[in-house]
Design an enzyme around this catalytic site. Sequence first.
Site, PDB file in Angstrom:
ATOM      1  N   GLU A   1       0.842  -1.188   0.000  1.00 59.13           N
ATOM      2  CA  GLU A   1       0.000   0.000   0.000  1.00 59.13           C
ATOM      3  C   GLU A   1       0.874   1.233   0.000  1.00 59.13           C
ATOM      4  O   GLU A   1       1.846   1.298   0.771  1.00 59.13           O
ATOM      5  CB  GLU A   1      -0.863  -0.011   1.258  1.00 59.13           C
ATOM      6  N   GLY A   2       0.584   2.181  -0.885  1.00 61.31           N
ATOM      7  CA  GLY A   2       1.289   3.453  -0.876  1.00 61.31           C
ATOM      8  C   GLY A   2       0.347   4.503  -0.320  1.00 61.31           C
ATOM      9  O   GLY A   2      -0.726   4.178   0.205  1.00 61.31           O
TER      10      GLY A   2
ATOM     11  N   VAL B   1      -1.707  -1.911  -4.068  1.00 64.74           N
ATOM     12  CA  VAL B   1      -1.194  -2.762  -5.139  1.00 64.74           C
ATOM     13  C   VAL B   1      -1.635  -4.182  -4.835  1.00 64.74           C
ATOM     14  O   VAL B   1      -1.380  -4.700  -3.740  1.00 64.74           O
ATOM     15  CB  VAL B   1       0.340  -2.657  -5.247  1.00 64.74           C
TER      16      VAL B   1
ATOM     17  N   ASP C   1      13.018  10.036  -6.554  1.00 71.81           N
ATOM     18  CA  ASP C   1      12.689   9.467  -5.243  1.00 71.81           C
ATOM     19  C   ASP C   1      13.335   8.093  -5.108  1.00 71.81           C
ATOM     20  O   ASP C   1      12.708   7.139  -4.651  1.00 71.81           O
ATOM     21  CB  ASP C   1      11.163   9.390  -5.063  1.00 71.81           C
TER      22      ASP C   1
END
Length: 304
Positions: free
Chosen positions: A17-18, A23, A132
Site C-alpha cells: 500500500e502506498g 497494489v 525518489d
Amino acid sequence: MPRKQVGSYILGRTLGEGSYAKVKYAQHVDTGEAVAVKVLDKAALVRSNMAASVKREIEIMTKVHHPFVVDLREVFATQGKIYMVMELVPGGELYDQIIANGALQEDRARKLFQGIMDGLDCCHRHGICHRDLKLENILLDADGNPKLSDFGLGALPRSAEQEDGLLRTSCGTPNYVAPEVLARQGYDGFMADLWSLGVCLYVMVAGKLPFEEANMPTLFRKITKADYTCPPWLSSGVVDVLSCLLEPSVYKRATIAKLRRHAWVQQDYVFVDGGARGSPLRTTSGDSDDLFRESADIVVVADS
Ligand code: ATP
C-alpha cells in the site's frame, strides 16, 4: 469468497500500500498470468491534487523498458478507479530485506548496485529523472534482481518547471535528497538521482542511513557537508565509490559513465541495456473520464 474481476483480471490479495494506492496480486482470466495491479481511487487523487503525478507516472513507465525497471503492461479505468497492470515483482522491497537482515555482503550489494545503476541509466537516457530513489522503491524479483519502481515523483524531459534545464520542485525523501535539492535554487535532476544512488549504496553496505537526524536543520546541514562516516568493515573500493557519489559539488560528483569505469563497480559487471518494449503498452480506447481527458486510450468498464 467472491472473486473480483476488473477488465481481464481477477484481483487477489493486497501486496502493498502506498499513500494513494493499493497494489494487488491479480491473474489474467484467460492466460492465468500473475501480475501486480495498482488500484488508484480517482476522487481521492483529485482531492489530493495527485492526478498529474499519476499521469506522469504512467507516461514515464510507458517510455522506459528495462529488465531492472518495473514493467507497466496495461492501464485502464472504471468510473471510479484507475488500474495500472504491472509485472509482478514478488521479492518485496530491498529496504525490508536490509531491515530484517542488516547490511549486505559487498558482492551482493555490488550486483544490486550495478542493476540499479543500469536501470537508472535507462531512465536518464530517456530524459527521465526518478527523484525518489530509495530502497523502499527498489523491489526484488524472484531471482533477487532489483526493479526500480514508484515513478510518481519522476520528471519528464521538458517539464514545465524546467525551462532552463533545471528542476525546481524540492521533492524526495529527506535522508536521500541531494544538497542542491535542499538549496532550492534549481538543480540537475540526473545528478540529484546519482546522490540518492550513493545513499542507496551506503544503506546496502552499512545497514543504516548515512545521514539520519530527527532534527531537520541538523540533517540538512550534515547532507550539505556530506558529513557521514563509513563503518570500518567497508573495503576501500566501496568507500571510494561512496565518496564519488556523496559529493556535494555536482561538478565533482561521478556520472554514470564514470561510475562504470570504477574498479569496484566494474568487478563482475555485465552491462544490461534496455530495449524497445516487446509489445506495445496495452490500453483500450473508449470514453475517457475527467482525469484522463487528454488521453483517448482509457476504456471505462463497469465497477464491480
Ligand atoms: P508511495 O506512497 O511510496 O508513493 P505508491 O502509492 O506510489 O507509494 P507504490 O510504492 O508504487 O505505491 O506501491 C506500494 C507497494 O506495493 C510497494 O511498496 C510494494 O510493496 C508493492 N508493489 C508495488 N509495485 C509492485 C509490483 N510490481 N509487484 C509487487 N509488489 C509491488
